[in-house]
Write an enzyme that holds these catalytic residues in place. Sequence first.
Site, PDB file in Angstrom:
ATOM      1  N   GLY A  84      32.472  33.486  35.764  1.00  0.00           N
ATOM      2  CA  GLY A  84      31.373  33.184  36.687  1.00  0.00           C
ATOM      3  C   GLY A  84      31.785  32.147  37.710  1.00  0.00           C
ATOM      4  O   GLY A  84      32.864  31.546  37.640  1.00  0.00           O
ATOM      5  N   GLY A  86      32.205  28.986  38.779  1.00  0.00           N
ATOM      6  CA  GLY A  86      32.204  27.648  38.183  1.00  0.00           C
ATOM      7  C   GLY A  86      32.258  26.543  39.217  1.00  0.00           C
ATOM      8  O   GLY A  86      32.088  25.365  38.899  1.00  0.00           O
ATOM      9  N   GLY A 120      34.000  21.593  39.076  1.00  0.00           N
ATOM     10  CA  GLY A 120      33.231  22.250  40.127  1.00  0.00           C
ATOM     11  C   GLY A 120      33.754  21.983  41.531  1.00  0.00           C
ATOM     12  O   GLY A 120      33.127  22.384  42.520  1.00  0.00           O
ATOM     13  N   ARG A 170      33.547  30.554  52.445  1.00  0.00           N
ATOM     14  CA  ARG A 170      34.154  31.889  52.459  1.00  0.00           C
ATOM     15  C   ARG A 170      33.119  32.918  52.880  1.00  0.00           C
ATOM     16  O   ARG A 170      31.951  32.848  52.495  1.00  0.00           O
ATOM     17  CB  ARG A 170      34.646  32.186  51.041  1.00  0.00           C
ATOM     18  CG  ARG A 170      35.140  33.597  50.838  1.00  0.00           C
ATOM     19  CD  ARG A 170      36.030  33.670  49.624  1.00  0.00           C
ATOM     20  NE  ARG A 170      35.322  33.545  48.361  1.00  0.00           N
ATOM     21  CZ  ARG A 170      35.930  33.509  47.172  1.00  0.00           C
ATOM     22  NH1 ARG A 170      37.239  33.561  47.091  1.00  0.00           N
ATOM     23  NH2 ARG A 170      35.240  33.399  46.066  1.00  0.00           N
ATOM     24  N   ARG A 177      32.942  41.759  41.693  1.00  0.00           N
ATOM     25  CA  ARG A 177      34.317  41.914  41.211  1.00  0.00           C
ATOM     26  C   ARG A 177      34.349  42.945  40.091  1.00  0.00           C
ATOM     27  O   ARG A 177      33.312  43.270  39.505  1.00  0.00           O
ATOM     28  CB  ARG A 177      34.808  40.559  40.660  1.00  0.00           C
ATOM     29  CG  ARG A 177      34.645  39.411  41.656  1.00  0.00           C
ATOM     30  CD  ARG A 177      34.378  38.094  40.933  1.00  0.00           C
ATOM     31  NE  ARG A 177      34.028  37.025  41.890  1.00  0.00           N
ATOM     32  CZ  ARG A 177      34.912  36.240  42.503  1.00  0.00           C
ATOM     33  NH1 ARG A 177      36.183  36.375  42.229  1.00  0.00           N
ATOM     34  NH2 ARG A 177      34.515  35.321  43.347  1.00  0.00           N
ATOM     35  N   ASP A 246      38.867  39.477  37.569  1.00  0.00           N
ATOM     36  CA  ASP A 246      37.828  38.695  38.261  1.00  0.00           C
ATOM     37  C   ASP A 246      38.242  38.383  39.692  1.00  0.00           C
ATOM     38  O   ASP A 246      37.426  37.893  40.480  1.00  0.00           O
ATOM     39  CB  ASP A 246      37.530  37.389  37.499  1.00  0.00           C
ATOM     40  CG  ASP A 246      38.785  36.586  37.208  1.00  0.00           C
ATOM     41  OD1 ASP A 246      39.716  37.137  36.592  1.00  0.00           O
ATOM     42  OD2 ASP A 246      38.841  35.413  37.608  1.00  0.00           O
TER      43      ASP A 246
HETATM   44  P1  AMP Z   1      40.167  31.111  39.942  1.00  0.00           P
HETATM   45  O1  AMP Z   1      41.449  30.728  39.285  1.00  0.00           O
HETATM   46  O2  AMP Z   1      39.844  30.267  41.147  1.00  0.00           O
HETATM   47  O3  AMP Z   1      40.052  32.572  40.210  1.00  0.00           O
HETATM   48  O4  AMP Z   1      39.025  30.739  38.894  1.00  0.00           O
HETATM   49  C1  AMP Z   1      38.909  31.310  37.619  1.00  0.00           C
HETATM   50  C2  AMP Z   1      37.647  30.807  36.958  1.00  0.00           C
HETATM   51  O5  AMP Z   1      37.703  29.386  36.768  1.00  0.00           O
HETATM   52  C3  AMP Z   1      36.364  31.050  37.741  1.00  0.00           C
HETATM   53  O6  AMP Z   1      35.326  31.261  36.819  1.00  0.00           O
HETATM   54  C4  AMP Z   1      36.184  29.744  38.474  1.00  0.00           C
HETATM   55  O7  AMP Z   1      34.852  29.526  38.867  1.00  0.00           O
HETATM   56  C5  AMP Z   1      36.624  28.741  37.437  1.00  0.00           C
HETATM   57  N1  AMP Z   1      37.101  27.494  38.026  1.00  0.00           N
HETATM   58  C6  AMP Z   1      38.237  27.295  38.716  1.00  0.00           C
HETATM   59  N2  AMP Z   1      38.359  26.015  39.100  1.00  0.00           N
HETATM   60  C7  AMP Z   1      37.255  25.368  38.678  1.00  0.00           C
HETATM   61  C8  AMP Z   1      36.776  24.024  38.759  1.00  0.00           C
HETATM   62  N3  AMP Z   1      37.496  23.071  39.367  1.00  0.00           N
HETATM   63  N4  AMP Z   1      35.596  23.744  38.203  1.00  0.00           N
HETATM   64  C9  AMP Z   1      34.885  24.696  37.572  1.00  0.00           C
HETATM   65  N5  AMP Z   1      35.267  25.966  37.441  1.00  0.00           N
HETATM   66  C10 AMP Z   1      36.442  26.317  37.994  1.00  0.00           C
HETATM   67 MG    MG Z   2      38.814  33.823  40.970  1.00  0.00          MG
END
Ligand code: AMP
Ligand code: MG
Length: 480
Positions: A84, A86, A120, A170, A177, A246
């Site tokens: 989700g 995050g 976040g 964005r 997805r 995702d």
């Molecule tokens: P990504 O690697 O950006 O595709 O993220 C994979 C998952 O990790 C997704 O659910 C993101 O929302 C979550 N996520 C990545 N970085 C953070 C962060 N700094 N804080 C909270 N959730 C994160």
């Molecule tokens: Mg991602």
Amino acid sequence: MFAFTHSYQALPERCYARLGPVPVAAPRLVAFNHALADELGAAGAPDEAVLARWFGGNELPAGAAPMALAYAGHQFGHFVPQLGDGRALLLGEVAGPGGRRRDVQLKGSGRTPFSRGGDGRSALGPVLREYLVSEAMHALGIPTTRALAAVTTGEPVFRETALPGAVFTRVAASHIRVGTFQYFAAREDGEALRALADHAIARHYPAASAAEAPYLALLEAVVEAQAALVARWLGIGFIHGVMNTDNTAISGETIDYGPCAFMDAYDPATVFSSIDRHGRYAYANQPPIAQWNLARLAEALLPLVDEEPAAAVERVTPVVREFASRFERHWLAVMRAKLGLAAAEEGDAGLAQTLLDAMQAAGMDFTRTFRQLADAAAGAEAAGLEPLGTWLADWRARLARDPQAPAERAAAMRRANPAVIPRNYRVEEALAAAVEREDFGPFERLRGMLAQPYASDAAAEAFLAPPAAPDPGYRTFCGT
Ligand code: AMP
Ligand code: MG
């Protein structure tokens, strides 16, 4: 400024969580895409202070109704039932030219119910990388999410060290997805699954609703879009780096620019991501991985395709298998354009493959070699192409049988083979200047050069030349 709509809110409430962004200490607008803002009907954008508050998450533009979307996903082959948004919030949808609806999303806007252990937030470096590379991809003509704004927060984020924080805005055809479907399939939530599929069809593939089997037609449309997309990636030497389910958009756009990078010397085994230790997402693995991801989409859609599981499997299997032939067709079209071939001949795939093999053996730069071939097609000396040896003669013999006139062919090749790409060393330089010295000059300069990648511009080509010495140790990192 934006005329927001919120069609995603018609889905069951368990598809998302509604909440606002967490305000930041000192929002400052460091990049804004005026041309894209105009496309979104936001001409007459307010002053920078207001844009900084909107796109830093300190104030909501009128009509925004922020929400974090639920999704799951296979990460490096392992299923995670809940990921989700995050650290992202969808502000709403905006109609652009031709009524095409697009999502506007903040990324790095604070914790959400999907944050798990994360803060976040986003660091400035990855925000600028996504800005540069996604806009470069757009200019290259590759389907992609876009960059609307980058705002620094005036707050640090803590990774291995303290880094300046930033929020990225964005714009995407949507944020649905493969993992969004997996989220509901894993919960055996047929109602939400069907609502999501109907929403995706209405939004992206309306022709599927008239098909005899609409959900199968949806799968087929996504397979086709992904086959086309990945063929385009290979054509410009792009390596996504983290092709988890995702990070695979139903729309067929490139999404989630984390450890992505462009290849210099041609090598199909190229991997840049520091976390991709086994080369799962290497350059040449991208087509089979896309197909693997589509098989996961097919699995998620099974209950919608047929009540009888075995019958459903029988119906989706050939659709997923067909990815291979669809990809081959797109790849061949990409390679024919790169080689200046207007008409099709039986041996073209072999001609392209032999070239790639020769490039690999000689360690030739992927982008520059094709651009030099365009010059050679215009009648210039084939400077720099000596390592291709006899292949050049084979290619010229093939061109002699092709209907295009040389000047026309050379012009077409220059529209298919970029003169410049976001070279990794220049991207790193631009990011370092911004992060370490708050100097956004190199970022701006690079952004300008990457806006016209097919134009011949001696200064840009010299600035974005292949690296003097290859850097086999170049590593990219996820934005987390
Ligand atoms: P990504 O690697 O950006 O595709 O993220 C994979 C998952 O990790 C997704 O659910 C993101 O929302 C979550 N996520 C990545 N970085 C953070 C962060 N700094 N804080 C909270 N959730 C994160
Ligand atoms: Mg991602």
